[in-house]
Design an enzyme around this catalytic site. Sequence first.
Site, short mmCIF file in Angstrom:
data_model
loop_
_atom_site.label_atom_id
_atom_site.label_comp_id
_atom_site.label_asym_id
_atom_site.label_seq_id
_atom_site.Cartn_x
_atom_site.Cartn_y
_atom_site.Cartn_z
CG HIS A 123 -2.02 -1.07 1.10
ND1 HIS A 123 -2.83 -1.43 2.14
CD2 HIS A 123 -2.39 -1.86 0.05
CE1 HIS A 123 -3.66 -2.39 1.76
NE2 HIS A 123 -3.41 -2.68 0.49
CB CYS A 134 6.30 15.10 -13.96
SG CYS A 134 7.08 15.46 -12.38
N PRO A 218 -6.22 -9.90 18.23
CG PRO A 218 -5.99 -7.90 19.45
CD PRO A 218 -5.52 -8.60 18.21
#
Length: 253
Positions: A123, A134, A218
């Site tokens: 990511h 550019c 968890p």
Amino acid sequence: MAILHKEIEDILTQIPTKIESVAIITGAGISQESGIPTFRGADGLWKQYKPEELATPYAFRKDPKLVWEWYEMRRQIIKKANPNPAHYTLVEMEEFFENFLLVTQNVDGLHEKAGSKNIIEIHGNIWRARCTNCNHKEFLNTPLQEIPPRCINCNSLMRPDVLWFGENYDVETLSIVQEFFQKVDLLFVIGSSGQVSVPVYLAKEAHLNGAIVIEINPDFSSYSHFADFILRYKAAESLPVLWKYLKEYLQKN
Ligand code: APR
């Protein structure tokens, strides 16, 4: 914690003694104990916005200043953060296994800061900006001199060099991950909700190809549906213990 040790011992009775290739997928949860809020946790909101409302090309077109302010807020938190024992454990694991790949969804750069080398940041990276015109890329420190920052080459808007909702993954990067995942023996998924589908798909494919999947989280995630083993613990408290036991197990057998 005694229960954690027991659960790990139990896992070890069920996995092969020869593990040659290991892969890791990490998400925001691994950096939670470094003080970086997760996206979908209680403090994942900023002002009234959800990440899905800000991390999009549309949001950037509409209000680049707002989007950059959100990134600046996160960059300031991340700048102060240090890797935690879970990040460092992954460095040790990389040194141990001949074939090792760390695929992270995190843009915080903490794996690199900890010393991991074979990392794929699917990511992107929050410290890197990219010109919208550019394509010039540059690492920008915080605080930024101007918001939104402009390209030093063509003065167009710079954007964070991260993958936004609605954007495509880099095909070459994905195929490197897929190739590695085809022959992986053990895959750890650490601290990801699985709300973003591509990493879940990659993990599922690895599982179908025979990888044993161990999740550390968890809470329930989309990976929990197919994980072979689940440790419902925080990463920094459980991964170092798991690694200690696993390393001993592999060295002994
Ligand atoms: N240790 C392990 N896992 C934890 C911890 C912890 N200390 N604290 C929280 N978690 C778990 C949560 O239970 C949750 O399942 O981490 C997960 C974090 O989920 P998300 O916030 O959705 O983060 P992530 O899965 O990385 O998000 C994926 O979505 O917003 C986009 O591009 C962004 O990369 C991000 C992607």
